[in-house]
Design a protein around this motif. Structure first.
Motif, PDB file in Angstrom:
ATOM      1  N   HIS A   1      53.159  28.480  61.027  1.00  0.00           N
ATOM      2  CA  HIS A   1      53.331  28.643  59.588  1.00  0.00           C
ATOM      3  C   HIS A   1      54.423  27.693  59.119  1.00  0.00           C
ATOM      4  CE1 HIS A   1      53.703  31.653  55.997  1.00  0.00           C
ATOM      5  NE2 HIS A   1      53.399  30.428  55.634  1.00  0.00           N
ATOM      6  N   GLU A   2      54.007  26.507  58.606  1.00  0.00           N
ATOM      7  CA  GLU A   2      54.991  25.530  58.172  1.00  0.00           C
ATOM      8  C   GLU A   2      55.012  25.372  56.658  1.00  0.00           C
ATOM      9  OE1 GLU A   2      52.039  21.707  58.933  1.00  0.00           O
ATOM     10  OE2 GLU A   2      54.010  21.798  59.861  1.00  0.00           O
ATOM     11  N   HIS A   3      54.146  26.092  55.925  1.00  0.00           N
ATOM     12  CA  HIS A   3      54.108  26.025  54.471  1.00  0.00           C
ATOM     13  C   HIS A   3      54.691  27.330  53.942  1.00  0.00           C
ATOM     14  CE1 HIS A   3      51.477  22.384  54.168  1.00  0.00           C
ATOM     15  NE2 HIS A   3      51.275  22.741  55.422  1.00  0.00           N
ATOM     16  N   GLU A   4      55.940  27.273  53.508  1.00  0.00           N
ATOM     17  CA  GLU A   4      56.691  28.486  53.234  1.00  0.00           C
ATOM     18  C   GLU A   4      56.134  29.291  52.059  1.00  0.00           C
ATOM     19  OE1 GLU A   4      60.608  27.796  51.411  1.00  0.00           O
ATOM     20  OE2 GLU A   4      60.186  25.665  51.616  1.00  0.00           O
ATOM     21  N   PHE A   5      55.344  28.673  51.174  1.00  0.00           N
ATOM     22  CA  PHE A   5      54.842  29.396  50.019  1.00  0.00           C
ATOM     23  C   PHE A   5      53.462  30.001  50.262  1.00  0.00           C
ATOM     24  CE2 PHE A   5      57.734  26.133  48.248  1.00  0.00           C
ATOM     25  CZ  PHE A   5      58.678  26.984  47.697  1.00  0.00           C
ATOM     26  N   GLU A   6      52.950  29.889  51.455  1.00  0.00           N
ATOM     27  CA  GLU A   6      51.672  30.499  51.781  1.00  0.00           C
ATOM     28  C   GLU A   6      51.875  31.963  52.166  1.00  0.00           C
ATOM     29  OE1 GLU A   6      49.009  26.821  53.567  1.00  0.00           O
ATOM     30  OE2 GLU A   6      50.237  28.030  54.920  1.00  0.00           O
ATOM     31  N   ALA A   7      50.946  32.779  51.696  1.00  0.00           N
ATOM     32  CA  ALA A   7      51.004  34.190  52.090  1.00  0.00           C
ATOM     33  C   ALA A   7      50.727  34.353  53.570  1.00  0.00           C
ATOM     34  CB  ALA A   7      49.996  34.996  51.271  1.00  0.00           C
ATOM     35  N   ALA A   8      49.889  33.497  54.105  1.00  0.00           N
ATOM     36  CA  ALA A   8      49.569  33.439  55.531  1.00  0.00           C
ATOM     37  C   ALA A   8      49.175  31.999  55.814  1.00  0.00           C
ATOM     38  CB  ALA A   8      48.432  34.400  55.875  1.00  0.00           C
ATOM     39  N   PRO A   9      49.258  31.543  57.065  1.00  0.00           N
ATOM     40  CA  PRO A   9      48.912  30.157  57.362  1.00  0.00           C
ATOM     41  C   PRO A   9      47.533  29.790  56.831  1.00  0.00           C
ATOM     42  CG  PRO A   9      49.927  31.179  59.277  1.00  0.00           C
ATOM     43  CD  PRO A   9      49.724  32.269  58.263  1.00  0.00           C
ATOM     44  N   GLY A  10      47.488  28.744  55.982  1.00  0.00           N
ATOM     45  CA  GLY A  10      46.227  28.260  55.457  1.00  0.00           C
ATOM     46  C   GLY A  10      45.696  29.013  54.267  1.00  0.00           C
ATOM     47  N   LEU A  11      46.378  30.084  53.825  1.00  0.00           N
ATOM     48  CA  LEU A  11      45.882  30.929  52.738  1.00  0.00           C
ATOM     49  C   LEU A  11      46.939  31.026  51.639  1.00  0.00           C
ATOM     50  CD1 LEU A  11      44.357  33.833  54.861  1.00  0.00           C
ATOM     51  CD2 LEU A  11      43.117  31.951  53.773  1.00  0.00           C
ATOM     52  N   PRO A  12      46.554  30.738  50.390  1.00  0.00           N
ATOM     53  CA  PRO A  12      47.530  30.798  49.295  1.00  0.00           C
ATOM     54  C   PRO A  12      47.912  32.214  48.909  1.00  0.00           C
ATOM     55  CG  PRO A  12      45.352  30.293  48.437  1.00  0.00           C
ATOM     56  CD  PRO A  12      45.228  30.286  49.945  1.00  0.00           C
ATOM     57  N   GLU A  13      47.113  33.189  49.296  1.00  0.00           N
ATOM     58  CA  GLU A  13      47.395  34.588  48.979  1.00  0.00           C
ATOM     59  C   GLU A  13      46.816  35.464  50.078  1.00  0.00           C
ATOM     60  OE1 GLU A  13      43.528  35.147  46.030  1.00  0.00           O
ATOM     61  OE2 GLU A  13      45.538  34.929  45.203  1.00  0.00           O
ATOM     62  N   PRO A  14      47.303  36.697  50.224  1.00  0.00           N
ATOM     63  CA  PRO A  14      46.765  37.568  51.274  1.00  0.00           C
ATOM     64  C   PRO A  14      45.276  37.814  51.067  1.00  0.00           C
ATOM     65  CG  PRO A  14      48.805  38.468  50.365  1.00  0.00           C
ATOM     66  CD  PRO A  14      48.410  37.340  49.472  1.00  0.00           C
ATOM     67  N   LEU A  15      44.570  38.005  52.162  1.00  0.00           N
ATOM     68  CA  LEU A  15      43.147  38.307  52.072  1.00  0.00           C
ATOM     69  C   LEU A  15      42.943  39.652  51.370  1.00  0.00           C
ATOM     70  CD1 LEU A  15      41.808  37.308  55.607  1.00  0.00           C
ATOM     71  CD2 LEU A  15      41.572  36.033  53.468  1.00  0.00           C
ATOM     72  N   PRO A  16      41.948  39.741  50.494  1.00  0.00           N
ATOM     73  CA  PRO A  16      41.651  41.035  49.876  1.00  0.00           C
ATOM     74  C   PRO A  16      41.277  42.068  50.928  1.00  0.00           C
ATOM     75  CG  PRO A  16      40.497  39.238  48.755  1.00  0.00           C
ATOM     76  CD  PRO A  16      41.077  38.661  50.016  1.00  0.00           C
ATOM     77  N   ARG A  17      41.467  43.314  50.597  1.00  0.00           N
ATOM     78  CA  ARG A  17      41.135  44.390  51.521  1.00  0.00           C
ATOM     79  C   ARG A  17      39.640  44.325  51.861  1.00  0.00           C
ATOM     80  NH1 ARG A  17      43.036  50.318  49.950  1.00  0.00           N
ATOM     81  NH2 ARG A  17      45.028  49.190  50.234  1.00  0.00           N
ATOM     82  N   GLY A  18      39.345  44.401  53.124  1.00  0.00           N
ATOM     83  CA  GLY A  18      37.967  44.355  53.584  1.00  0.00           C
ATOM     84  C   GLY A  18      37.491  42.988  54.015  1.00  0.00           C
ATOM     85  N   GLU A  19      38.232  41.925  53.651  1.00  0.00           N
ATOM     86  CA  GLU A  19      37.846  40.573  54.072  1.00  0.00           C
ATOM     87  C   GLU A  19      38.481  40.268  55.431  1.00  0.00           C
ATOM     88  OE1 GLU A  19      37.857  35.938  52.426  1.00  0.00           O
ATOM     89  OE2 GLU A  19      38.577  37.584  51.164  1.00  0.00           O
ATOM     90  N   ARG A  20      37.697  39.728  56.351  1.00  0.00           N
ATOM     91  CA  ARG A  20      38.163  39.513  57.717  1.00  0.00           C
ATOM     92  C   ARG A  20      38.289  38.032  58.030  1.00  0.00           C
ATOM     93  NH1 ARG A  20      34.852  40.454  61.420  1.00  0.00           N
ATOM     94  NH2 ARG A  20      32.954  40.651  60.157  1.00  0.00           N
ATOM     95  N   LEU A  21      39.362  37.680  58.710  1.00  0.00           N
ATOM     96  CA  LEU A  21      39.552  36.324  59.208  1.00  0.00           C
ATOM     97  C   LEU A  21      38.722  36.130  60.469  1.00  0.00           C
ATOM     98  CD1 LEU A  21      41.211  33.636  58.990  1.00  0.00           C
ATOM     99  CD2 LEU A  21      42.892  34.713  60.488  1.00  0.00           C
ATOM    100  N   LEU A  22      37.864  35.096  60.477  1.00  0.00           N
ATOM    101  CA  LEU A  22      36.983  34.856  61.615  1.00  0.00           C
ATOM    102  C   LEU A  22      37.426  33.677  62.479  1.00  0.00           C
ATOM    103  CD1 LEU A  22      33.509  35.290  59.855  1.00  0.00           C
ATOM    104  CD2 LEU A  22      34.867  37.015  61.054  1.00  0.00           C
ATOM    105  N   TRP A  23      38.036  32.665  61.847  1.00  0.00           N
ATOM    106  CA  TRP A  23      38.388  31.461  62.607  1.00  0.00           C
ATOM    107  C   TRP A  23      39.338  30.604  61.787  1.00  0.00           C
ATOM    108  CZ3 TRP A  23      37.470  26.416  61.014  1.00  0.00           C
ATOM    109  CH2 TRP A  23      37.734  25.419  61.960  1.00  0.00           C
ATOM    110  N   GLN A  24      40.222  29.909  62.479  1.00  0.00           N
ATOM    111  CA  GLN A  24      41.055  28.873  61.873  1.00  0.00           C
ATOM    112  C   GLN A  24      41.146  27.703  62.830  1.00  0.00           C
ATOM    113  OE1 GLN A  24      44.830  30.851  60.778  1.00  0.00           O
ATOM    114  NE2 GLN A  24      44.288  30.459  58.635  1.00  0.00           N
ATOM    115  N   GLY A  25      41.221  26.508  62.285  1.00  0.00           N
ATOM    116  CA  GLY A  25      41.337  25.329  63.130  1.00  0.00           C
ATOM    117  C   GLY A  25      41.694  24.097  62.314  1.00  0.00           C
TER     118      GLY A  25
END
Length: 223
Positions: free
Chosen positions: A5-29
């Protein structure tokens, strides 16, 4: 999964905001920077071009005294190596600052070296995916978007399908294990379209606007 996590304003690496409830992370690369340097920045082709130009320069200067022969050749070789080094460095930064994310609802592309851009591509708006294999299992996955919305090619580059300027196609470039990533995209898309059956076919023609996904599924093919 890349959890750096090198982008301090991201809610999570690669994501501008937290995932909505029920949405699942499947892969990152991220892209492989060596493959990105070769296929997006064309370092190998430029190296061959510079080598050919040095050969022609050597033939032109053949017969000159050693000092008059070596000085211009060394100058040209130094300039060529500097250009190749700069392009390779840019490819390294482009790969390091890029993070592709697949969830069960969308594909997120975080790109940009100086100015970071994040593109959210809902899977329901993806009309096709074309896999272009490369060496050692790497590959590009180009996405055809449904509807009339377009992302400017310059905003995407180098994360765009090459030469598709009229209808730019966002692309996950130079991915390791690209076929596996393509299969995960296919599975996530199919889960949103349970009545559709995936088939192999040609990519949507780039001369026409992309249409909504066909009822028989999303084509994932070698381009």
């Amino acid at each position: 999964m890349n959890a750096h996590h090198e982008h301090e304003f991201e809610a999570a690496p690669g994501l501008p905001e937290p995932l909505p409830r029920g949405e699942r992370l499947l892969w990152q690369g991220s892209p492989d920077f060596r493959t990105l340097a070769i296929h997006a920045f064309h370092v190998r082709k430029l190296a061959l071009y510079f080598a050919a130009m040095l050969g022609l320069q050597w033939l032109y200067l053949l017969g000159e005294p050693n000092a008059a022969l070596l000085r211009p050749l060394l100058t040209s070789a130094g300039m060529a190596l500097l250009a190749l080094a700069l392009l390779t460095t840019i490819a390294w930064f482009a790969a390091r600052t890029t993070l592709y994310t697949l969830t069960d609802r969308r594909i997120v592309m975080r790109i940009g070296i100086v100015l970071t851009l994040t593109f959210n591509l809902p899977l329901r708006q993806v009309a096709g995916a074309a896999l272009k294999p490369q060496a050692a299992g790497h590959g590009d996955i180009a996405l055809t978007l449904a509807g009339n919305d377009r992302i400017a090619w310059l905003n995407l580059w180098p994360h765009a399908r090459p030469w598709q300027l009229k209808n730019p196609q966002p692309s996950l470039r130079c991915l390791p294990e690209a076929a596996t990533v393509g299969a995960r995209i296919q599975q996530a898309w199919s889960a949103l379209h349970p009545d559709a059956s995936a088939v192999l076919g040609d990519p949507a023609p780039t001369s026409e606007p992309a249409r909504a996904p066909r009822e028989h599924g999303i084509p994932t093919v070698a381009a």
